[in-house]
Motif scaffolding. Structure first.
Motif, PDB file in Angstrom:
ATOM      1  N   ARG A  39       1.182  -0.760  -0.205  1.00 47.53           N
ATOM      2  CA  ARG A  39       0.018  -0.072   0.294  1.00 47.53           C
ATOM      3  C   ARG A  39       0.321   1.448  -0.291  1.00 47.53           C
ATOM      4  O   ARG A  39       0.184   1.983  -0.907  1.00 47.53           O
ATOM      5  CB  ARG A  39      -0.664   0.372   1.290  1.00 47.53           C
ATOM      6  CG  ARG A  39      -1.858  -0.526   1.683  1.00 47.53           C
ATOM      7  CD  ARG A  39      -3.279  -0.501   2.135  1.00 47.53           C
ATOM      8  NE  ARG A  39      -4.167  -1.912   2.618  1.00 47.53           N
ATOM      9  CZ  ARG A  39      -4.224  -2.940   2.197  1.00 47.53           C
ATOM     10  NH1 ARG A  39      -2.351  -3.614   3.100  1.00 47.53           N
ATOM     11  NH2 ARG A  39      -5.190  -4.224   2.233  1.00 47.53           N
ATOM     12  N   GLN A  73      -6.831   1.785  -0.882  1.00 48.60           N
ATOM     13  CA  GLN A  73      -6.356   1.105  -0.675  1.00 48.60           C
ATOM     14  C   GLN A  73      -5.974   1.152   0.770  1.00 48.60           C
ATOM     15  O   GLN A  73      -4.122   1.432   0.739  1.00 48.60           O
ATOM     16  CB  GLN A  73      -5.374   0.305  -2.109  1.00 48.60           C
ATOM     17  CG  GLN A  73      -6.191  -0.098  -3.567  1.00 48.60           C
ATOM     18  CD  GLN A  73      -4.592   0.678  -4.159  1.00 48.60           C
ATOM     19  OE1 GLN A  73      -4.757  -0.488  -4.918  1.00 48.60           O
ATOM     20  NE2 GLN A  73      -4.223   1.484  -4.773  1.00 48.60           N
ATOM     21  N   ASP A  92      -3.606  -4.683   9.884  1.00 48.49           N
ATOM     22  CA  ASP A  92      -4.938  -4.356   8.715  1.00 48.49           C
ATOM     23  C   ASP A  92      -5.758  -4.140   9.933  1.00 48.49           C
ATOM     24  O   ASP A  92      -6.495  -4.897  10.253  1.00 48.49           O
ATOM     25  CB  ASP A  92      -5.427  -4.736   7.405  1.00 48.49           C
ATOM     26  CG  ASP A  92      -4.734  -4.242   6.359  1.00 48.49           C
ATOM     27  OD1 ASP A  92      -3.870  -3.958   5.764  1.00 48.49           O
ATOM     28  OD2 ASP A  92      -4.342  -5.455   5.695  1.00 48.49           O
ATOM     29  N   SER A 141     -10.660  -2.935  -0.238  1.00 44.68           N
ATOM     30  CA  SER A 141      -9.697  -2.174  -1.235  1.00 44.68           C
ATOM     31  C   SER A 141     -10.046  -1.991  -2.764  1.00 44.68           C
ATOM     32  O   SER A 141     -10.209  -2.738  -3.586  1.00 44.68           O
ATOM     33  CB  SER A 141      -8.292  -3.172  -1.263  1.00 44.68           C
ATOM     34  OG  SER A 141      -7.160  -3.080  -0.412  1.00 44.68           O
TER      35      SER A 141
END
Length: 443
Positions: free
Chosen positions: A124, A253, A223, A354
């Protein structure tokens, strides 16, 4: 195995890179071990000089590095420039303050470097997720083996070249083009003393299990969910602005991007209408064009996964307000999209998402919001938008999240731009890859 680099804006292959052979990998691991032994003896002045040189190079090569990210990951050039600047700031910060964080002079407790540290980062933020850990890890006296995501071989080479130009000793930082099975072997290698991982929880559990079998320290940056809760009496202008920043930075994202917008009935139609109007202004285009406000997704698979989730949600009763269709033409673009009437049981709300898509979940009232949010598990953040601060605080206290904000955003107003987190005060702990040593000085 070969690593192939693609330009997400065109979908075209831009390079192929051979993975390291067993002999090449062995050479790099041993060089890292030797560099760690020498670097731990280096002075703070030498370590600071290296980080200052890195900060200078990051600043002078900011456009070159930003273009590399744009051409390999699809990040908007404006966002990529900010990411490079943030990395330079991080190097300069630990160069200036690192020594004070690790006192040595006749202390009863000192912090000694562990040795070679393996960094496993996601795709990312190709530079930021490296440098936020790299700068303090080097300042602490460790060497680093670096494994970027498989779609970023050119970014990996740029980072390694940057360290060489900065005058880093040979083997101090090595970028590894290796497969996932080889990573498992590397974790078990006794010359690797600790590791850090950033990414999703499924992969993190596997990495943690392998590290645990070897009794090695592992630092996980996972995450997490982020929820936006808009109540009937919210300031809609403020809430919509926050919603756009939360969901559409970095083309959506983000490991902490808002999973969905939980909206109460009286304000739902107005919120959806304002969101649709703002999203219609977003201009997809070449990430190198500073007029573009939405770049492509990083890989073709990400776009396929996103559209599969959208299609399943539509089939289950969600309504497409804007976008939600695969565009024609080259590149891995997806339009700024808005789904309304998303059910709280739908996978598109409950699974990590995402991409540039906002999902609106209509919930009758505060009690139902509490139950829904807490059903997603603990951790993450939530932002609540309401003019009734008493109601906002009561709801915030009822949610099982790690942090909750009433009429505020998690990453706004913390001393840097909002292209990505975390806040400066959330810097990586310079002592993470040190062990504590007690000193007893007898006269």
């Amino acid at each position: 195995m070969n690593f192939t680099s693609y330009n997400p804006a065109t979908g075209q292959q831009t390079g192929t890179f051979a993975s390291l052979s067993d002999n090449e990998l062995e050479t790099r691991i041993d060089a890292s071990r030797q560099a760690a032994e020498q670097w731990r003896q280096s002075s703070f002045a030498d370590r600071s000089a290296l980080l200052n040189q890195l900060a200078s190079l990051l600043s002078s090569k900011r456009h070159q590095l930003a273009l590399c990210m744009s051409r390999e990951m699809g990040k908007l050039h404006s966002e990529a420039l900010v990411e490079v600047d943030r990395c330079a700031l991080e190097c300069a910060y630990f160069a200036a303050h690192g020594q004070a964080m690790l006192p040595l002079a006749r202390s009863l407790t000192t912090f000694e470097p562990m040795g070679t540290v393996l960094l496993l980062t996601s795709w990312r933020f190709p530079l930021w997720q490296v440098f936020r850990m790299l700068a303090p890890t080097l300042m602490a006296g460790n060497s680093v083996l670096l494994k970027l995501a498989e779609n970023l071989p050119q970014c990996a080479q740029q980072i390694e070249q940057l360290l060489q130009e900065a005058g880093a000793p040979g083997g101090l930082v090595s970028s590894l083009l290796i497969s996932k099975p080889t990573v498992a072997t590397l974790i078990a290698d006794p010359r690797v003393k600790a590791l850090a991982f950033s990414g999703n929880k499924k992969d993190a559990s596997q990495v943690a299990a392998m590290a645990g079998q070897c009794l090695k320290k592992v630092v996980l940056e996972l995450d997490e969910i982020e929820l936006q809760i808009i109540l009937d009496d919210a300031d809609l202008d403020q809430a919509v602005d926050a919603a756009l920043r939360s969901r559409f930075r970095n083309a959506g994202q983000l490991g902490h991007a808002s999973r969905g917008f939980i909206v109460t009935p009286a304000i739902a139609d107005d919120f959806v209408g304002r969101m649709a109007a703002r999203l219609a202004e977003i201009r997809p285009g070449d990430p190198e064009d500073l007029e573009s406000s939405l770049g492509p997704l990083a890989t073709a698979q990400l776009r396929q996964d996103l559209h599969r989730q959208v299609t399943a949600a539509l089939a289950a009763g969600a309504r497409a307000v804007l976008g939600c269709e695969l565009p024609a033409g080259q590149g891995w673009y997806y339009p700024a999209s808005l789904l309304d009437h998303v059910g709280p049981e739908m996978a598109i709300f409950r699974q990590q998402l995402s991409g540039p898509l906002a999902c609106v979940v209509r919930v009758p009232g505060v009690e139902q919001i509490t139950g829904l949010c807490n059903s997603l598990g603990q951790g993450g953040t939530a932002s609540i938008w309401t003019r009734d601060l008493t109601q906002g605080e009561r709801l915030a206290r009822s949610l099982s999240v790690s942090a909750c904000f009433v009429n505020a955003e998690p990453y706004k107003g913390r001393g840097h731009t909002q292209t990505f987190g975390p806040a400066p005060e959330g810097r990586f702990n310079i002592k993470e890859f040190c062990y504590m040593k007690s000193l007893v000085l007898s006269v």
